[in-house]
Write a protein that holds these residues in place. Structure first.
Motif, mmCIF file in Angstrom:
data_model
loop_
_atom_site.group_PDB
_atom_site.id
_atom_site.type_symbol
_atom_site.label_atom_id
_atom_site.label_comp_id
_atom_site.label_asym_id
_atom_site.label_seq_id
_atom_site.Cartn_x
_atom_site.Cartn_y
_atom_site.Cartn_z
ATOM 1 N N GLY A 197 0.835 -1.206 0.000
ATOM 2 C CA GLY A 197 0.000 0.000 0.000
ATOM 3 C C GLY A 197 0.867 1.250 0.000
ATOM 4 N N SER A 256 -5.498 15.134 8.853
ATOM 5 C CA SER A 256 -4.585 14.216 8.156
ATOM 6 C C SER A 256 -4.882 12.763 8.518
ATOM 7 N N THR A 314 1.607 3.464 -2.213
ATOM 8 C CA THR A 314 1.212 4.669 -2.952
ATOM 9 C C THR A 314 0.206 5.534 -2.190
ATOM 10 N N GLY A 315 -0.392 4.994 -1.119
ATOM 11 C CA GLY A 315 -1.431 5.720 -0.385
ATOM 12 C C GLY A 315 -0.850 6.713 0.613
ATOM 13 N N MET A 316 -1.720 7.349 1.367
ATOM 14 C CA MET A 316 -1.276 8.388 2.307
ATOM 15 C C MET A 316 -0.382 7.818 3.405
ATOM 16 N N VAL A 317 -0.814 6.697 4.000
ATOM 17 C CA VAL A 317 0.005 6.106 5.067
ATOM 18 C C VAL A 317 1.275 5.524 4.455
ATOM 19 N N ARG A 337 -3.815 -1.373 -10.260
ATOM 20 C CA ARG A 337 -3.879 -0.090 -10.991
ATOM 21 C C ARG A 337 -2.485 0.549 -11.075
ATOM 22 N N SER A 338 -1.656 0.284 -10.050
ATOM 23 C CA SER A 338 -0.332 0.915 -9.972
ATOM 24 C C SER A 338 0.797 -0.021 -10.375
ATOM 25 N N ALA A 359 0.385 -0.671 4.796
ATOM 26 C CA ALA A 359 -0.477 0.508 4.822
ATOM 27 C C ALA A 359 -1.610 0.269 3.834
ATOM 28 N N MET A 360 -2.064 -0.984 3.810
ATOM 29 C CA MET A 360 -3.072 -1.395 2.838
ATOM 30 C C MET A 360 -4.425 -0.794 3.149
ATOM 31 N N ASP A 361 -5.183 -0.592 2.112
ATOM 32 C CA ASP A 361 -6.584 -0.258 2.267
ATOM 33 C C ASP A 361 -7.243 -1.370 3.107
ATOM 34 N N ALA A 362 -8.048 -0.960 4.128
ATOM 35 C CA ALA A 362 -8.613 -1.953 5.052
ATOM 36 C C ALA A 362 -9.502 -2.976 4.341
ATOM 37 N N ALA A 404 1.326 -2.131 -4.393
ATOM 38 C CA ALA A 404 0.031 -1.424 -4.373
ATOM 39 C C ALA A 404 -0.951 -2.251 -5.201
ATOM 40 N N SER A 405 -2.035 -1.634 -5.635
ATOM 41 C CA SER A 405 -3.059 -2.381 -6.373
ATOM 42 C C SER A 405 -2.602 -2.625 -7.812
HETATM 43 P P1 NAP Z 1 -5.159 5.190 0.734
HETATM 44 O O1 NAP Z 1 -4.481 6.500 0.561
HETATM 45 O O2 NAP Z 1 -6.472 4.965 0.073
HETATM 46 O O3 NAP Z 1 -4.123 4.051 0.233
HETATM 47 C C1 NAP Z 1 -4.499 2.712 0.129
HETATM 48 C C2 NAP Z 1 -3.335 1.887 -0.420
HETATM 49 O O4 NAP Z 1 -3.805 0.540 -0.594
HETATM 50 C C3 NAP Z 1 -2.851 2.362 -1.807
HETATM 51 O O5 NAP Z 1 -1.463 2.131 -1.900
HETATM 52 C C4 NAP Z 1 -3.607 1.446 -2.760
HETATM 53 O O6 NAP Z 1 -2.935 1.272 -3.990
HETATM 54 C C5 NAP Z 1 -3.582 0.155 -1.974
HETATM 55 N N1 NAP Z 1 -4.627 -0.750 -2.425
HETATM 56 C C6 NAP Z 1 -5.944 -0.496 -2.594
HETATM 57 N N2 NAP Z 1 -6.585 -1.594 -3.067
HETATM 58 C C7 NAP Z 1 -5.644 -2.553 -3.214
HETATM 59 C C8 NAP Z 1 -5.651 -3.908 -3.661
HETATM 60 N N3 NAP Z 1 -6.789 -4.487 -4.069
HETATM 61 N N4 NAP Z 1 -4.490 -4.589 -3.665
HETATM 62 C C9 NAP Z 1 -3.349 -4.009 -3.267
HETATM 63 N N5 NAP Z 1 -3.254 -2.735 -2.827
HETATM 64 C C10 NAP Z 1 -4.393 -2.012 -2.798
HETATM 65 O O7 NAP Z 1 -5.386 4.830 2.270
HETATM 66 P P2 NAP Z 1 -4.606 5.408 3.555
HETATM 67 O O8 NAP Z 1 -5.274 6.624 4.035
HETATM 68 O O9 NAP Z 1 -3.143 5.429 3.257
HETATM 69 O O10 NAP Z 1 -4.915 4.259 4.632
HETATM 70 C C11 NAP Z 1 -4.297 2.975 4.555
HETATM 71 C C12 NAP Z 1 -4.653 2.139 5.766
HETATM 72 O O11 NAP Z 1 -4.220 2.761 6.955
HETATM 73 C C13 NAP Z 1 -6.153 1.936 5.946
HETATM 74 O O12 NAP Z 1 -6.342 0.636 6.473
HETATM 75 C C14 NAP Z 1 -6.545 2.998 6.933
HETATM 76 O O13 NAP Z 1 -7.702 2.634 7.645
HETATM 77 C C15 NAP Z 1 -5.313 3.002 7.824
HETATM 78 N N6 NAP Z 1 -5.082 4.273 8.516
HETATM 79 C C16 NAP Z 1 -5.020 5.454 7.837
HETATM 80 C C17 NAP Z 1 -4.692 6.616 8.524
HETATM 81 C C18 NAP Z 1 -4.500 7.910 7.817
HETATM 82 O O14 NAP Z 1 -3.982 8.827 8.452
HETATM 83 N N7 NAP Z 1 -4.875 8.022 6.557
HETATM 84 C C19 NAP Z 1 -4.453 6.596 9.876
HETATM 85 C C20 NAP Z 1 -4.510 5.387 10.525
HETATM 86 C C21 NAP Z 1 -4.812 4.238 9.831
HETATM 87 P P3 NAP Z 1 -3.337 2.125 -5.321
HETATM 88 O O15 NAP Z 1 -2.715 3.477 -5.175
HETATM 89 O O16 NAP Z 1 -2.745 1.338 -6.407
HETATM 90 O O17 NAP Z 1 -4.832 2.188 -5.372
#
Ligand code: NAP
Length: 348
Positions: free
Chosen positions: A10, A177, A12-15, A39-40, A82-85, A36-37
């Motif tokens: 994960g 954030s 490419t995402g924010m975490v 898509r990436s 840091a995967m999407d939940a 990542a997914s």
């Molecule tokens: P995000 O920006 O949506 O990023 C999600 C990541 O998961 C991306 O790298 C995405 O890749 C990847 N992904 C999505 N679908 C996938 C698949 N089918 N197979 C493989 N990879 C896949 O989410 P985020 O905000 O970083 O949050 C990530 C996790 O941390 C979540 O579980 C969230 O609940 C938890 N969290 C987040 C925060 C926060 O501050 N944001 C805080 C605490 C916990 P692509 O770019 O290719 O789609």
């Protein structure tokens, strides 16, 4: 020493981006793999990622080719997640089964009885649960860090644990954030407070009891206390503030509690782990601190600040604590977990 190669699921995402920034220049770990997914996958990281953190994307990651999140893709043994939940449950399990150590920031496995919900300053002995994951037939393991508000709360509470924590009422003021990108619409959050964050109160109420619980061989005996949480999103960029009231069994004097905060130290400090701040919990005596803009970045974002300890007319005492949500509450927390695992010989 030769650095240990690590990957980020994960990435490419924010975490994931926070992991990449936090790992830059790490003395023990070297980022060698990003997933990542589909898509990436197949694209260079710089092309697959809309970089949203301050400062440039680290050059070392820009050219790495993003892989699919499958263990067969030659991922290193140690991977941060840091995967999407919505997809983390199966993917993290597949990596653990295949022999990887998955140090996860996602919520999916946190409350499973044989999965450590680790805060190295609080419950390093909970890593003993990892041995029981091998009973599932896994060659590797999953280790998790808590929800970002729970880290602030438990670090604010742990110096008081010897006095017998019985009841806790915690009200959060959580930064935007923490909601990822694009997060809450500006029209909703500017000049406003949103008194609801989906799932957050339940996580704070249960995770706190596991983290502050006692390791009992093959499971954790939860702390026998009651926690009530109110979670609010506020227009702050970084830093979750928590206003806490607590009932303590031993009815200590206020000066004993201040002493407990001022002398608190823990195993990561003793082991001098690279991401361990010299003071994990810093008590601030000013009457108007801690504040997110001024205090969230202390200790490279890893110090939790506490202040305003005073008597509470309903429970016994009340105070305010603050943690940087994307560092101590996410990427920094997981990296510190991995440092502890390495120092304790788990990653050999
Ligand atoms: P995000 O920006 O949506 O990023 C999600 C990541 O998961 C991306 O790298 C995405 O890749 C990847 N992904 C999505 N679908 C996938 C698949 N089918 N197979 C493989 N990879 C896949 O989410 P985020 O905000 O970083 O949050 C990530 C996790 O941390 C979540 O579980 C969230 O609940 C938890 N969290 C987040 C925060 C926060 O501050 N944001 C805080 C605490 C916990 P692509 O770019 O290719 O789609």
């Amino acid at each position: 020493m030769k650095k240990i190669e690590v990957g980020v699921l994960g990435a490419t995402g924010m975490v994931g981006q926070n992991f990449i920034r936090f790992l830059e220049g790490h003395p023990w770990f070297e980022l060698a793999w990003v997933g990542a997914s589909d898509r990436s996958a197949g694209k260079p990281y710089a092309e697959a990622t809309a970089w949203r953190l301050d400062g440039p994307m680290p050059e070392t990651v820009a050219k790495l080719v993003v892989q699919e999140c499958r263990p067969e893709t030659k991922a290193p043994k140690l991977v941060f997640s840091a995967m999407d939940a919505s997809v983390a449950t199966e993917i993290e399990r597949a990596f653990a089964e295949a022999g990887h150590y998955v140090v996860s920031n996602s919520r999916n496995h946190r409350m499973e009885p044989d999965v450590p919900l680790l805060v190295p300053e609080i419950n390093p002995d909970h890593l003993g649960l990892v041995a029981h994951q091998h009973r599932r037939g896994w060659k590797g393991a999953i280790v998790t860090n808590p929800n970002c508000s729970t880290v602030a709360l438990t670090m604010g509470l742990v110096p008081l644990k010897p006095f017998g924590i019985e009841k806790v009422v915690a009200t959060t003021m959580q930064a935007v954030s923490g909601a990822g990108y694009p997060g809450v619409a500006s029209f909703d959050i500017v000049g406003n407070v949103i008194p609801f964050i989906s799932g957050e109160e339940g996580k704070m109420e249960t995770e706190t009891l596991k983290i502050l619980g006692e390791f009992a061989g093959d499971h954790v005996e939860f702390l026998p206390a009651k926690v009530s949480a109110h979670c609010n999103r506020v227009p702050v960029l970084d830093g979750h503030t928590v206003a806490v009231s607590v009932a303590l069994r031993d009815k200590p004097h206020l000066k004993d509690l201040i002493h407990a905060y001022e002398t608190f130290t823990a195993l990561p400090q003793k082991l001098k782990l690279p991401s361990a701040p010299p003071k994990p919990v810093l008590y601030l005596h000013e009457e108007n601190r801690p504040q997110p803009r001024r205090d969230a970045g202390r200790g490279n974002g890893m110090t939790v600040t506490v202040g305003r300890l005073r008597t509470c007319p309903v429970l016994d005492y009340k105070f305010v604590c603050l943690a940087h949500n994307t560092i101590r509450g996410a990427a920094g927390a997981a990296v510190l977990n991995a440092e502890l695992m390495y120092a304790q010989g788990l990653l050999k």
